[in-house]
Design an enzyme around this catalytic site. Structure first.
Site, PDB file in Angstrom:
ATOM      1  N   HIS A  34      46.709  19.336 -31.883  1.00  0.00           N
ATOM      2  CA  HIS A  34      45.465  19.964 -31.430  1.00  0.00           C
ATOM      3  C   HIS A  34      45.683  20.983 -30.308  1.00  0.00           C
ATOM      4  CE1 HIS A  34      41.315  20.446 -31.913  1.00  0.00           C
ATOM      5  NE2 HIS A  34      40.926  19.183 -31.964  1.00  0.00           N
ATOM      6  N   ASP A  73      43.147  24.314 -34.301  1.00  0.00           N
ATOM      7  CA  ASP A  73      41.761  23.884 -34.128  1.00  0.00           C
ATOM      8  C   ASP A  73      41.288  23.127 -35.362  1.00  0.00           C
ATOM      9  OD1 ASP A  73      41.575  25.066 -31.632  1.00  0.00           O
ATOM     10  OD2 ASP A  73      40.934  26.988 -32.480  1.00  0.00           O
TER      11      ASP A  73
END
Length: 542
Positions: free
Chosen positions: A515, A519
């Site tokens: 992450h 995204d």
């Protein structure tokens, strides 16, 4: 100046070749690029040209010998005379073998040859000896597996560089050894038929004194004789002959589909599969006691002793590395997961319809994995961020898709890699998957075939699970877990908006992302494209 002629590598997955015919004999003049000898491998037969002009001064391997890639098979010189080397000089006395390691006086010892720890890749500097397949005093054939090693990238069987008697083992199992260090010494002639027969008789005597676990071929009481591994009249590789020995198969009963009837690895494995069905039926019959001897039913059968053991065992080298890397991944990478359910009905029907013809045409089983791999590769082309790596404060977008395939082994997990997968067609992907997975399980992978992946597939549903939430394999930024394939009732809406219930083949896929780099929107777009390709499959597979 003499020139060595080496056994060429006839493809990325070829590690050896069998010399089928010498086209020249010692003393013959040879022109540059003139055919010198013929070889046969599991994939191709070829004539090998002379690298330079000269006189064939020495032939190191006879016809029928199977030779490792890059081994010297002959010597060419200008006048037919090869300068003396330590190996060729006469009258050199062999080094003395320690008394405790000496073999029986009748065994004629040749000058000892050392066995070194091989370098299994440019970045590998040591290996751990996990198992010795021979003990001191054993007779060893050239290219016969001698010991097993484990490194950061691969587990492998190391073949003996020569035939003879194993006179010394310098490092025990579990010891880590630097590359090129001497790990053993082999000195002595290869076993003669007489000595083999004598050793067999001695083994038979020991067997009467101490019970041992019988080989599979004996415990099944097969009527077929086991083929000798040194039989060169049957065209096959050492790997094929080893599989035959392990399963008690007479190679004369196996049909070869290779060039000039050569028995390939696929031929022997197919024979093993066919044999397994028969053996299972026989074993079922043999283990059913006669009705007259049936024991009365027990209300509470005793639990056999030894099912559970309270013990502490050291981690293997591979397991320790896996533990370290997985802990590092979870500690340093903020994982996020997204799960998609894909309607695989179109792919399932296509596979059912084409699988027999596909295997007949290409010699490869048609599984679901190449469909999934191709869909992932195509989606990665559209969303390259999932094929990228985080390097400090920069993003490295890789110019190729190196597709990793997580393969579960009895002793751990390994990830062989399909290099430059973005440029391969369906058949090439299917062949690579079958080849890499097979060689991973038999410890035949090369160092360059392990590591360096940019995106990995892992089959979490192979053992019946719905889906798994995988851990990213650094320095990759994503990994896709394949769930179980099942038939389910699904609501389908037609063009007029009417809902219907239909039985469809559904499969879960779980994507893990780093992450910091990716995204959730990018992950969703990737999975949507991946799902679309599979559900509307319209690509050629032939």
């Amino acid at each position: 100046m003499p020139t060595d002629v080496i056994m060429p590598q006839m493809g990325e997955s070829i590690f050896e070749g069998t010399i089928t015919k010498w086209l020249k004999k010692t003393g013959d003049p040879v022109e540059k690029d003139e055919p010198l000898f013929e070889i046969s491998t599991d994939k191709v037969d070829a004539e090998i040209p002379a690298p330079v002009a000269g006189v064939l001064s020495e032939i190191k391997f006879p016809e029928g010998a199977t030779v490792q890639v890059n081994a010297v098979v002959a010597v060419l010189s200008e006048n037919g005379v090869v300068p003396a080397t330590p190996e060729r000089r006469q009258g050199t006395a062999p080094p003395q073998v320690p008394a405790q390691l000496q073999v029986p006086p009748k065994a004629q010892l040749a000058p000892p040859q050392v066995v070194v720890m091989p370098q299994m890749g440019e970045s590998i500097f040591e290996g751990t000896i996990t198992k010795w397949l021979k003990k001191v005093g054993d007779q060893v054939q050239k290219d016969e597996p001698l010991f097993e090693i484990s490194t950061d990238k691969v587990d492998a069987e190391i073949p003996s560089p020569t035939g003879g008697i194993l006179t010394e083992i310098k490092f025990g199992e579990g010891e880590t050894v630097q590359v090129n260090q001497v790990v053993a010494v082999i000195g002595g002639a290869a076993p003669s038929p007489t000595s083999v027969q004598a050793k067999s008789s001695q083994s038979a005597t020991l067997a009467q004194a101490k019970p041992v676990q019988q080989p599979v071929a004996q415990s099944r009481e097969r009527s077929e004789p086991v083929a000798a591994s040194t039989d060169q009249s049957l065209r096959s590789s050492p790997l094929v002959r080893r599989i035959a020995r392990e399963h008690g198969i007479d190679l004369a009963r196996v049909s070869g589909t290779g060039s000039q009837g050569r028995i390939t690895k696929d031929d022997i494995l197919t024979h093993v599969d066919q044999m397994g069905t028969t053996d299972a039926m026989r074993a079922t019959r043999e283990h059913q006691p006669p009705k007259a001897e049936l024991a009365p039913p027990q209300v509470a059968p005793e639990v056999p002793q030894g099912w559970l053991k309270d013990e502490v065992v050291p981690m293997t080298k591979m397991r320790a590395i896996i533990a370290e890397r997985m802990a590092e991944s979870k500690r340093t990478i903020p994982h996020a997961h997204t799960v998609y359910k894909v309607d695989m009905t179109r792919v399932v029907r296509l596979r059912d319809r084409e699988r027999a013809a596909f295997e007949q045409r290409h010699g490869v089983k048609l599984t679901y994995m190449p469909f999934i791999a191709v869909a992932a590769i195509e989606a990665l082309k559209d969303f390259p961020i999932l094929n990228a790596s985080l390097e400090a404060t920069s993003i490295h977008f890789h110019g190729n898709i190196h597709l990793g395939l997580a393969v579960a082994l009895e002793w751990g997990l390994i990830v062989p890699v399909i290099r430059s997968a973005e440029g391969r067609d369906f058949i090439s992907i299917a062949r690579s998957i079958q080849d890499l997975a097979g060689r991973a399980r038999t410890k035949k992978l090369l160092p360059d075939e392990v590591g360096g992946s940019t995106f990995t597939l892992t089959n979490a549903g192979a053992f019946g699970g719905e889906y798994g939430m995988p851990i990213i394999n650094p320095p990759e930024s994503s990994i896709l877990a394949i769930g179980g394939l099942r038939k389910e009732p699904v609501v389908l809406t037609d063009a007029d908006g009417n809902d219907n219930i239909a039985i469809r083949s559904m499969q879960y896929f779980c994507l893990a992302i780093d992450h910091r780099l990716i995204d959730g929107a990018d992950a969703g777009k990737f999975m949507t494209e991946f799902k679309r390709i599979l559900e509307s499959w319209d690509r050629p597979i032939a």
